[in-house]
Design an enzyme around this catalytic site. Structure first.
Site, PDB file in Angstrom:
ATOM      1  N   ASP A   1      37.239 -85.833 -50.891  1.00  0.00           N
ATOM      2  CA  ASP A   1      38.071 -86.616 -51.797  1.00  0.00           C
ATOM      3  C   ASP A   1      38.729 -87.699 -50.944  1.00  0.00           C
ATOM      4  O   ASP A   1      39.464 -87.380 -49.994  1.00  0.00           O
ATOM      5  CB  ASP A   1      39.140 -85.722 -52.452  1.00  0.00           C
ATOM      6  CG  ASP A   1      38.524 -84.705 -53.405  1.00  0.00           C
ATOM      7  OD1 ASP A   1      37.405 -84.950 -53.889  1.00  0.00           O
ATOM      8  OD2 ASP A   1      39.162 -83.671 -53.656  1.00  0.00           O
TER       9      ASP A   1
ATOM     10  N   GLU B   1      35.323 -88.850 -61.373  1.00  0.00           N
ATOM     11  CA  GLU B   1      36.435 -88.953 -60.415  1.00  0.00           C
ATOM     12  C   GLU B   1      36.110 -90.014 -59.370  1.00  0.00           C
ATOM     13  O   GLU B   1      35.215 -89.800 -58.543  1.00  0.00           O
ATOM     14  CB  GLU B   1      36.677 -87.604 -59.713  1.00  0.00           C
ATOM     15  CG  GLU B   1      37.087 -86.497 -60.664  1.00  0.00           C
ATOM     16  CD  GLU B   1      37.278 -85.152 -59.970  1.00  0.00           C
ATOM     17  OE1 GLU B   1      36.958 -85.018 -58.774  1.00  0.00           O
ATOM     18  OE2 GLU B   1      37.759 -84.231 -60.655  1.00  0.00           O
TER      19      GLU B   1
ATOM     20  N   HIS C   1      35.967 -88.637 -55.598  1.00  0.00           N
ATOM     21  CA  HIS C   1      35.146 -87.502 -55.152  1.00  0.00           C
ATOM     22  C   HIS C   1      33.720 -87.919 -54.798  1.00  0.00           C
ATOM     23  O   HIS C   1      33.032 -88.550 -55.608  1.00  0.00           O
ATOM     24  CB  HIS C   1      35.123 -86.435 -56.262  1.00  0.00           C
ATOM     25  CG  HIS C   1      34.291 -85.232 -55.914  1.00  0.00           C
ATOM     26  ND1 HIS C   1      34.841 -84.009 -55.590  1.00  0.00           N
ATOM     27  CD2 HIS C   1      32.946 -85.067 -55.840  1.00  0.00           C
ATOM     28  CE1 HIS C   1      33.860 -83.146 -55.334  1.00  0.00           C
ATOM     29  NE2 HIS C   1      32.709 -83.767 -55.492  1.00  0.00           N
TER      30      HIS C   1
HETATM   31  C1  LIG Z   1      40.088 -81.055 -58.134  1.00  0.00           C
HETATM   32  C2  LIG Z   1      39.378 -82.326 -57.740  1.00  0.00           C
HETATM   33  N1  LIG Z   1      40.032 -82.890 -56.604  1.00  0.00           N
HETATM   34  C3  LIG Z   1      37.924 -82.042 -57.445  1.00  0.00           C
HETATM   35  O1  LIG Z   1      37.551 -81.950 -56.303  1.00  0.00           O
HETATM   36  N2  LIG Z   1      37.108 -81.914 -58.494  1.00  0.00           N
HETATM   37  C4  LIG Z   1      35.693 -81.606 -58.363  1.00  0.00           C
HETATM   38  C5  LIG Z   1      34.963 -81.813 -59.660  1.00  0.00           C
HETATM   39  C6  LIG Z   1      35.464 -80.175 -57.894  1.00  0.00           C
HETATM   40  O2  LIG Z   1      36.306 -79.304 -58.097  1.00  0.00           O
HETATM   41  O3  LIG Z   1      34.357 -79.923 -57.374  1.00  0.00           O
HETATM   42 ZN   LIG Z   2      36.683 -83.426 -54.912  1.00  0.00          ZN
END
Ligand SMILES: C[C@@H](N)C(=O)N[C@H](C)C(=O)O
Ligand SMILES: [Zn+2]
Length: 203
Positions: A124, A181, A184
């Site tokens: 992230d 997102e 990500h």
């Molecule tokens: C929670 C968020 N920062 C994240 O990483 N989301 C992705 C979809 C995941 O949990 O894999």
């Molecule tokens: Zn993530």
């Protein structure tokens, strides 16, 4: 002779196990990586409003770490620094986040077999302008679970430009974006990597 062979076999198994641990997931530190660390789940500055990690140590699979290093070089040439919010995530934390959000678009279901943070191959991230020391405007905060965080060509052109610069740096370094997102990124073909989430709850 049999005893010696048994001993050697046992030794190979023990050292082999250690090898898997120390060589697969590697620590990402300030010394080796020119990035800004802002490990949100190690602070209360996250969507839960409380600290979830005991410390701000970050780990990644060695393949993802190698590609992150490449991404830092591209970012640097373009006048940016990569800011890291999260990397390897223990299964217990993935479960906690999923329980809170209960939406697989924004948090992977830990039992679905698609989680990438628990494999150590997800990042992230955002970009910081080296001249101003400010984060680029990506349109939403990190972990803002709303449609505004989705990749979308019909957004403010400046935000689109910023997200596209990040996407370009990450793509050329071997990562793929998540449509829902902007922050990500998964290592390309992340599904081939084993899940370390329950094996290494705390490194
Ligand atoms: C929670 C968020 N920062 C994240 O990483 N989301 C992705 C979809 C995941 O949990 O894999
Ligand atoms: Zn993530």
């Amino acid at each position: 002779m049999f005893r010696l062979l048994s001993f050697l076999l046992l030794f190979a198994i023990i050292t082999g196990c250690k090898c898997t641990k120390s060589t697969d997931l590697v620590a990402i530190n300030q010394h080796d990586y020119d990035i800004i660390f802002d490990i949100r789940y190690a602070t209360s500055n996250n969507f839960l409003g409380r600290k979830i990690y005991e410390n701000a140590n970050v780990y990644l699979h060695k393949d993802a770490a190698k590609n992150l290093k490449i991404a830092t070089l591209y970012a640097d040439k373009l006048g940016y620094k990569i800011k890291l919010f999260d990397g390897f995530r223990p299964l217990s934390v993935q479960r906690k986040l999923y329980t809170e959000v209960s939406n697989e678009i924004y948090v992977s279901n830990p039992d679905s077999g698609v989680a990438s943070h628990t494999r150590g191959v997800a990042l992230d991230v955002t970009l910081v302008d080296k001249k101003t020391n400010k984060e680029l405007d990506m349109g939403t905060e990190f972990d803002s679970f709303e449609e505004k965080a989705h990749h979308n060509p019909n957004i403010d052109p400046k935000i689109l430009q910023n997200r596209t610069i990040l996407a370009g740096i990450m793509a050329i370094s071997g990562f793929t974006p998540l449509p829902s997102e902007w922050w990500h990124y998964n290592l390309r073909i992340y599904e081939i990597y084993p899940d370390y989430g329950s094996k290494y709850p705390k490194m």
